[in-house]
Design a protein around this motif. Structure first.
Motif, PDB file in Angstrom:
ATOM      1  N   ILE A 121       0.855  -1.092   0.013  1.00 28.97           N
ATOM      2  CA  ILE A 121      -0.067  -0.088  -0.082  1.00 28.97           C
ATOM      3  C   ILE A 121       0.917   1.282  -0.117  1.00 28.97           C
ATOM      4  O   ILE A 121       1.922   1.334   0.603  1.00 28.97           O
ATOM      5  N   THR A 122       0.318   2.193  -0.520  1.00 29.29           N
ATOM      6  CA  THR A 122       0.796   3.382  -0.418  1.00 29.29           C
ATOM      7  C   THR A 122       0.193   4.636  -0.127  1.00 29.29           C
ATOM      8  O   THR A 122      -1.306   4.759  -0.773  1.00 29.29           O
ATOM      9  N   PRO A 123       0.449   5.522   0.905  1.00 29.73           N
ATOM     10  CA  PRO A 123      -0.663   6.547   1.073  1.00 29.73           C
ATOM     11  C   PRO A 123      -0.528   7.454   0.160  1.00 29.73           C
ATOM     12  O   PRO A 123       0.531   8.309  -0.375  1.00 29.73           O
ATOM     13  N   GLY A 124      -1.582   7.775  -0.261  1.00 31.13           N
ATOM     14  CA  GLY A 124      -1.732   8.825  -1.490  1.00 31.13           C
ATOM     15  C   GLY A 124      -1.646  10.257  -1.149  1.00 31.13           C
ATOM     16  O   GLY A 124      -1.126  10.905  -2.051  1.00 31.13           O
ATOM     17  N   ASN A 125      -1.608  10.697   0.108  1.00 27.95           N
ATOM     18  CA  ASN A 125      -1.516  11.815   0.579  1.00 27.95           C
ATOM     19  C   ASN A 125      -0.513  11.960   2.024  1.00 27.95           C
ATOM     20  O   ASN A 125      -0.210  13.308   2.217  1.00 27.95           O
ATOM     21  N   SER A 126      -1.013  11.150   2.710  1.00 26.40           N
ATOM     22  CA  SER A 126      -0.811  11.474   4.216  1.00 26.40           C
ATOM     23  C   SER A 126       0.577  11.339   4.654  1.00 26.40           C
ATOM     24  O   SER A 126       1.020  11.646   5.743  1.00 26.40           O
ATOM     25  N   MET A 127       1.553  10.926   3.903  1.00 23.15           N
ATOM     26  CA  MET A 127       3.010  11.360   4.054  1.00 23.15           C
ATOM     27  C   MET A 127       3.778  12.503   3.355  1.00 23.15           C
ATOM     28  O   MET A 127       4.989  12.238   3.808  1.00 23.15           O
ATOM     29  N   LYS A 128       2.852  13.260   2.576  1.00 21.86           N
ATOM     30  CA  LYS A 128       3.547  14.280   2.130  1.00 21.86           C
ATOM     31  C   LYS A 128       3.757  15.584   2.855  1.00 21.86           C
ATOM     32  O   LYS A 128       3.513  15.444   4.286  1.00 21.86           O
ATOM     33  N   ASP A 130       2.974  18.813   3.337  1.00 20.96           N
ATOM     34  CA  ASP A 130       1.969  19.441   4.060  1.00 20.96           C
ATOM     35  C   ASP A 130       1.089  18.626   5.131  1.00 20.96           C
ATOM     36  O   ASP A 130       0.816  19.265   5.943  1.00 20.96           O
ATOM     37  N   ALA A 131       1.037  17.208   5.003  1.00 23.27           N
ATOM     38  CA  ALA A 131       0.566  16.531   5.945  1.00 23.27           C
ATOM     39  C   ALA A 131       1.627  16.120   7.329  1.00 23.27           C
ATOM     40  O   ALA A 131       0.943  16.088   8.339  1.00 23.27           O
ATOM     41  N   THR A 132       2.817  16.049   6.898  1.00 24.91           N
ATOM     42  CA  THR A 132       3.595  15.690   7.967  1.00 24.91           C
ATOM     43  C   THR A 132       4.315  17.046   8.654  1.00 24.91           C
ATOM     44  O   THR A 132       4.781  16.713   9.816  1.00 24.91           O
ATOM     45  N   GLU A 133       4.610  17.887   7.931  1.00 28.76           N
ATOM     46  CA  GLU A 133       5.324  19.233   8.670  1.00 28.76           C
ATOM     47  C   GLU A 133       4.520  20.347   8.131  1.00 28.76           C
ATOM     48  O   GLU A 133       5.178  21.435   7.675  1.00 28.76           O
ATOM     49  N   PRO A 134       3.350  20.528   8.777  1.00 26.58           N
ATOM     50  CA  PRO A 134       2.566  22.124   8.288  1.00 26.58           C
ATOM     51  C   PRO A 134       3.254  22.847   8.796  1.00 26.58           C
ATOM     52  O   PRO A 134       2.973  24.009   8.125  1.00 26.58           O
ATOM     53  N   THR A 140       3.528  15.814  12.308  1.00 27.27           N
ATOM     54  CA  THR A 140       2.195  15.083  12.391  1.00 27.27           C
ATOM     55  C   THR A 140       2.219  13.803  11.668  1.00 27.27           C
ATOM     56  O   THR A 140       2.283  14.157  10.628  1.00 27.27           O
ATOM     57  N   PHE A 141       1.903  12.661  12.498  1.00 27.02           N
ATOM     58  CA  PHE A 141       2.019  11.529  11.560  1.00 27.02           C
ATOM     59  C   PHE A 141       0.702  10.769  11.930  1.00 27.02           C
ATOM     60  O   PHE A 141       0.783   9.669  11.488  1.00 27.02           O
ATOM     61  N   THR A 142      -0.398  11.285  12.403  1.00 24.17           N
ATOM     62  CA  THR A 142      -1.527  10.572  12.941  1.00 24.17           C
ATOM     63  C   THR A 142      -2.338   9.964  11.442  1.00 24.17           C
ATOM     64  O   THR A 142      -2.329   8.479  11.744  1.00 24.17           O
ATOM     65  N   VAL A 194      10.741  12.406   8.867  1.00 25.43           N
ATOM     66  CA  VAL A 194       9.622  11.590   8.411  1.00 25.43           C
ATOM     67  C   VAL A 194      10.191  10.241   8.176  1.00 25.43           C
ATOM     68  O   VAL A 194       9.454   9.204   8.559  1.00 25.43           O
ATOM     69  N   VAL A 195      11.372   9.974   7.619  1.00 19.36           N
ATOM     70  CA  VAL A 195      11.755   8.469   7.179  1.00 19.36           C
ATOM     71  C   VAL A 195      12.282   8.039   8.553  1.00 19.36           C
ATOM     72  O   VAL A 195      11.916   6.656   8.743  1.00 19.36           O
ATOM     73  N   GLY A 196      12.718   8.701   9.453  1.00 18.63           N
ATOM     74  CA  GLY A 196      12.991   8.210  10.567  1.00 18.63           C
ATOM     75  C   GLY A 196      11.896   7.718  11.433  1.00 18.63           C
ATOM     76  O   GLY A 196      11.714   6.671  12.178  1.00 18.63           O
ATOM     77  N   HIS A 197      10.663   8.444  11.403  1.00 19.63           N
ATOM     78  CA  HIS A 197       9.555   7.957  12.010  1.00 19.63           C
ATOM     79  C   HIS A 197       8.936   6.731  11.477  1.00 19.63           C
ATOM     80  O   HIS A 197       8.495   5.778  12.413  1.00 19.63           O
TER      81      HIS A 197
END
Ligand code: G3I
Length: 396
Positions: A121-128, A130-134, A140-142, A194-197
Motif C-alpha cells: 500500500i502507498t498512502p496517496g497524501n498522508s506522508m506528504k 503538507d501532511a507531515t510538517e505543516p 504530525t503522523f496521525t 519523516v523517514v526516521g519516524h
C-alpha cells in the motif's frame, strides 16, 4: 378501462417518472424528483446538493453511487487475486494507493486489506510534506500512522510517498525565502524526521518526486531554485541515514517510454551513483491514457534497470474519455495487460502499484474534466475487464 386497470397504471407512473435520463440530476438536498437512472446509468452523489446520472462504472473522484438501474457493464471473469498473480510471476508485490478519508468505507477497506489482492500500500497524501510538517518543526503522523498500521495488521508492504516534491508544500517552505544553507537543513530535518519516524516499516520511499520537466530539464521549484540539483542528494542522504534498510527511489511521470525525460532520469541516476549518493530505485508513475501505452515501455524499464537500480511501476492508472464504452473497457484491458507484461518481462521491475483500485476514489475525474474510469474496479467496487488484463499480463 376498469378501475382496477387504471389504479395499476397510475401505480406505475411514479416509477416511470423516477427514471432520470443520462446525465440528469437524480438527488441532492431539496431534490424531489426521481432518484434512479435509466438503464446503464447510476445515480452518483457529486456533493450533498447534487447527484447525477453517470454511465455505470464510471463514478467520480468523490462520488458515492446511490442507485444503479438496469444495464450491465462487462466485468472481469478471473478469480486469481492480483498479488498472488504478481508473486507467481516472481514480483515482490501488486499494490494500491489509498487515502485516509476512504478508510471509513468498510466495503472498500475489506478489498484493500486482502493481502492476496494487494501485497503493498502507498498512502496517496498522508506522508506528504503538507501532511507531515505543516509548520516548521511541527510534525504530525496521525494520518500516515493510520495507513502504516493498516498495512502492518494486514501483512502488507508499505511504500513511503514522499519526502521532497514541488507540490503539496506548506507555504512556510515555498515562501520562506530561505538561503541555501537553511533550506538544506530544512530538507535534512524533514526527510530525516519523516523517514526516521517510519524506520523499519517501509519497503521503499519516493524520496524525490517529479524532479523533471517533460523536456528533461530540472523543474524550477523552490528546492532547485535555491540549491540546484544538490537538493536531490541532500534528501537521499538524509533518508539513508534515517532508515538504512529502506530502498530509496526517485519517482516521476512521463518516463514510461524512452525520450528526453527518461534520458534525464538515466543521467541523474548515473551521476548520483558516480558521486556515491544512495539511490536504489526509479519509480515509473504510469498515469496513462487508454490506447496510448508507449511502445518503448519494456525497453525503457530495461535501460533503467541496466543502471543497477530496481524499478517499480508506482502509480498506474489508465484513463479514458467518459462514458466508458465496452470498446474502451476492452482496450483498457489490453493496455493494463501490456503494462503488466512489460514489468513481468524485466526482472528488475519489482512490483506494480495502482493509484487506488476503484474509480470511486480515483484522482482522475477531478483533474481531467470528462475523463475517468481509470482503475480496475468500477465505482460500485465491481471488477472491470482491466482486472483480467492484469492477471493475463502476469501470466504472459
Ligand atoms: O486536504 C484538503 C482538505 O482540507 C480540503 O477540504 C479539500 C478540498 O478540496 O482538499 C484537500 O486537499 C486535497 C488533497 O488531495 C487531499 O485530499 C487537494 O485539494 C487535492 O488536490 C489533493 O490531490 C492529490 C494530488 O496528488 C495533489 O497533487 C491526490 O489526492 C493524489 O492522489 C495525487 O497524487 C499524485 C502523487 O502524489 C504524485 N503523482 C501524481 C499523483 C496524481 O496527481
Amino acid at each position: 378501462m376498469s378501475f382496477k386497470t387504471l389504479v395499476a397504471i397510475l401505480c406505475l407512473v411514479p416509477v416511470a417518472l423516477a427514471q432520470q435520463p443520462a446525465w440528469a440530476q437524480c438527488g441532492g438536498q431539496g431534490w424531489t424528483g426521481g432518484t434512479t437512472c435509466v438503464a446503464g446509468y447510476s445515480c452518483v452523489a457529486q456533493n450533498s446538493y447534487y447527484s447525477q446520472c453517470l454511465p455505470t462504472g464510471t463514478g467520480t473522484g468523490s462520488g458515492t453511487v446511490t442507485s444503479t438501474s438496469g444495464g450491465s457493464s462487462p466485468s472481469a471473469t478471473s478469480t486469481t487475486p492480483l498479488n498472488t498473480a504478481a508473486k507467481a510471476a516472481g514480483k515482490k508485490y501488486f499494490g494500491s494507493a489509498t487515502d485516509n478519508p476512504e478508510l471509513s468505507d468498510s466495503a472498500y477497506v475489506k478489498i484493500l486489506s486482502d493481502s492476496t489482492m494487494f501485497g503493498q500500500i502507498t498512502p496517496g497524501n498522508s506522508m506528504k510534506w503538507d501532511a507531515t510538517e505543516p509548520s516548521r518543526g511541527t510534525f504530525t503522523f496521525t494520518q500516515g500512522d493510520q495507513i502504516a498500521n493498516l498495512t502492518k495488521a494486514n501483512g502488507q508492504l508499505l511504500r513511503g510517498h514522499n519526502c521532497v516534491w514541488h507540490n503539496q508544500l506548506p507555504s512556510w517552505v515555498t515562501s520562506g525565502n530561505f538561503n541555501a544553507a537553511t533550506l538544506s537543513s530544512i530538507i535534512t530535518t524533514h526527510c530525516g524526521t519523516v523517514v526516521g519516524h517510519y524506520k523499519g516499516q517501509i519497503y521503499s520511499w519516493d524520496v524525490v518526486n517529479e524532479p523533471f520537466n517533460d523536456d528533461g530539464t530540472f523543474r524550477q521549484d523552490v528546492f532547485y531554485n535555491t540549491l540546484g540539483q544538490d537538493y536531490i542528494s541532500i534528501a537521499l542522504n538524509a533518508a539513508r541515514a534515517a532508515d538504512p534498510n529502506a530502498k530509496l527511489y526517485i519517482n516521476d511521470y512521463n518516463i514510461e517510454g524512452t525520450g528526453a525525460k527518461s534520458t534525464a532520469m538515466v543521467n541523474l541516476v548515473k551521476s548520483l551513483k558516480a558521486a556515491n549518493v544512495p539511490i536504489d530505485g526509479i519509480g515509473v508513475q504510469a498515469h496513462l491514457i487508454v490506447g496510448q501505452v508507449p511502445s518503448t515501455l519494456e525497453a525503457n524499464l530495461r535501460q533503467f534497470t541496466a543502471l543497477g537500480v530496481e524499478v517499480a511501476i508506482t502509480e498506474l492508472d489508465i484513463r479514458m474519455t467518459l462514458p466508458a464504452t465496452d470498446a474502451l473497457l476492452a482496450q483498457q484491458k489490453k493496455d493494463y495487460q501490456t503494462v503488466i507484461a512489460a514489468c513481468r518481462a524485466v526482472s528488475g521491475c519489482i512490483g506494480v502499484t495502482i493509484w487506488d483500485y476503484t474509480d470511486k476514489y480515483s484522482w482522475v475525474p477531478s483533474t481531467f474534466s470528462g475523463q475517468g474510469a481509470a482503475l480496475p474496479w468500477d465505482a460500485n467496487l465491481n471488477k472491470k475487464p482491466a482486472y483480467d488484463g492484469i492477471v493475463a499480463g502476469f501470466a504472459s
